[in-house]
Design an enzyme around this catalytic site. Structure first.
Site, PDB file in Angstrom:
ATOM      1  N   GLN A   1      16.126  -3.599  64.008  1.00  0.00           N
ATOM      2  CA  GLN A   1      16.843  -3.124  62.824  1.00  0.00           C
ATOM      3  C   GLN A   1      18.094  -3.941  62.532  1.00  0.00           C
ATOM      4  OE1 GLN A   1      16.963   1.145  62.263  1.00  0.00           O
ATOM      5  NE2 GLN A   1      19.000   1.021  61.368  1.00  0.00           N
TER       6      GLN A   1
ATOM      7  N   GLU B   1       9.364  -4.470  66.921  1.00  0.00           N
ATOM      8  CA  GLU B   1       8.705  -5.608  67.560  1.00  0.00           C
ATOM      9  C   GLU B   1       8.504  -5.405  69.061  1.00  0.00           C
ATOM     10  OE1 GLU B   1      12.176  -8.833  68.632  1.00  0.00           O
ATOM     11  OE2 GLU B   1      11.423  -8.823  66.584  1.00  0.00           O
TER      12      GLU B   1
END
Length: 226
Positions: free
Chosen positions: A155, A115
């Protein structure tokens, strides 16, 4: 201007340092007011503007369809997991055969998107649970991983979201997930370290116990080349 520059440097550094803001994917309240078709049209225009700004010739046969292809890919594919309507339905079944050990689904192929730079994350997820009376279809575990991966991600958050969803589905805290993945924001830009990968884990319930966690890790390290 100096303050703006300092803030830009600050946020750039946060991205390189792999910072996450919350367990939930940051979404605006009006995230799903627009339908897919309208989102595709808006994104297509924006991608076209980016390409023109970069100096690309969109009259070239190879590039003409790129804005539309990218827009459809964003909405329908790589960010398709943003929409709650696409969450996989995970039916559970009674554990009639009384299987009492952990069940491990390992080497689940994972494709996600960082992101911070919107570059790919590619790796494997290993998911396990211990039944407290119900079980879930094996493919549903893969689908849950795929659903939460198909969004802009960090993650660590992906680990948490997978575990929380399976805990809700199965009605047990005894769920674990380990992810080992390469981040192209590290491999192809910045430090450009093509060899490194990132390993993250989330353990719930019994998996917080050293012996149970060790058993899980031994399972995922087994050689399963068939």
């Amino acid at each position: 201007m100096k303050i703006e520059g300092t803030l830009e440097d600050h946020f750039e550094q946060l991205g390189d340092d792999h910072i996450s803001s919350s367990e939930e994917t940051p979404l605006r309240k009006d995230a799903f007011v627009l339908g897919d078709d309208e989102k595709i049209e808006r994104i297509k225009d924006n991608v076209r503007e980016i390409m023109l700004t970069l100096g690309l010739d969109l009259e070239d046969d190879s590039l003409k369809g790129t804005p539309n292809r990218v827009a459809k890919m964003f909405v329908k594919e790589i960010f398709g997991g943003l929409h709650p309507d696409r969450k996989p339905k995970s039916s559970t079944f009674d554990n009639k055969y009384k299987y009492g050990e952990m069940l491990v689904e390992k080497n689940i192929t994972l494709y996600s998107t960082c992101e911070h730079h919107l570059l790919p994350i590619v790796g494997r997820a290993h998911v396990a649970y211990i039944s407290n009376g119900t079980v879930v279809g094996l493919s549903k575990m893969n689908r849950i991983v795929d659903y939460f991966a198909k969004r802009p991600q960090v993650q660590e958050r992906l680990n948490i979201q997978i575990v929380r969803e399976l805990q809700n589905v199965l009605g047990t805290k005894d769920v674990a997930c380990v992810i080992d993945a390469k981040h192209l924001c590290v491999n192809s830009r910045g430090i450009r370290d093509i060899e490194s990968s990132t390993v993250t884990a989330e353990y719930g319930g019994k998996f917080k116990e050293e012996a149970v966690r060790k058993e899980f890790l031994e399972y995922i390290n087994m050689d399963t080349n068939f």
